[in-house]
Design a protein around this motif. Sequence first.
Motif, mmCIF file in Angstrom:
data_model
loop_
_atom_site.group_PDB
_atom_site.id
_atom_site.type_symbol
_atom_site.label_atom_id
_atom_site.label_comp_id
_atom_site.label_asym_id
_atom_site.label_seq_id
_atom_site.Cartn_x
_atom_site.Cartn_y
_atom_site.Cartn_z
ATOM 1 N N ARG A 101 0.831 -1.200 0.000
ATOM 2 C CA ARG A 101 0.000 0.000 0.000
ATOM 3 C C ARG A 101 0.875 1.263 0.000
ATOM 4 O O ARG A 101 0.593 2.221 -0.709
ATOM 5 N N ASP A 160 -3.373 -0.510 -13.788
ATOM 6 C CA ASP A 160 -4.246 0.274 -14.665
ATOM 7 C C ASP A 160 -3.686 1.668 -14.893
ATOM 8 O O ASP A 160 -3.706 2.178 -16.022
ATOM 9 N N ALA A 161 -3.191 2.304 -13.836
ATOM 10 C CA ALA A 161 -2.646 3.662 -13.949
ATOM 11 C C ALA A 161 -1.389 3.688 -14.807
ATOM 12 O O ALA A 161 -1.184 4.607 -15.597
ATOM 13 N N SER A 217 -4.994 -1.402 -9.370
ATOM 14 C CA SER A 217 -5.148 0.030 -9.647
ATOM 15 C C SER A 217 -3.847 0.619 -10.178
ATOM 16 O O SER A 217 -3.856 1.437 -11.104
ATOM 17 N N ASP A 229 -6.024 -5.422 -4.943
ATOM 18 C CA ASP A 229 -6.799 -4.314 -5.504
ATOM 19 C C ASP A 229 -5.907 -3.104 -5.733
ATOM 20 O O ASP A 229 -6.020 -2.419 -6.752
ATOM 21 N N ALA A 230 -5.017 -2.829 -4.785
ATOM 22 C CA ALA A 230 -4.092 -1.703 -4.922
ATOM 23 C C ALA A 230 -3.147 -1.925 -6.107
ATOM 24 O O ALA A 230 -2.893 -1.006 -6.889
ATOM 25 N N PHE A 262 1.314 6.819 -6.831
ATOM 26 C CA PHE A 262 0.219 7.714 -7.182
ATOM 27 C C PHE A 262 0.538 9.164 -6.807
ATOM 28 O O PHE A 262 0.162 10.087 -7.532
#
Length: 69
Positions: free
Chosen positions: A4, A46-47, A43, A39-40, A11
């Motif tokens: 995380r 995807d980014a 993401s 999930d992190a 990000f």
Amino acid sequence: MMIRKLVDSAFQTRCLSVASEGLLRQVIGFNSYHSGDLDAIASLCDAVNSGYIQREAQRQEEMRLVSRY
């Protein structure tokens, strides 16, 4: 927790460093993660694939999750 922090850092800076990417691969390789971490990571993938986050690594291949199960 480490995953995380690495994802949050990517990000915030909009850059995935070589070191962070290596650590993520190690943690995933050792199966040292929790279900929420996937999930992190999804993401983050995807980014990166959309260009929102740039990879520092020389290879510009698409980031993929090995498996969610």
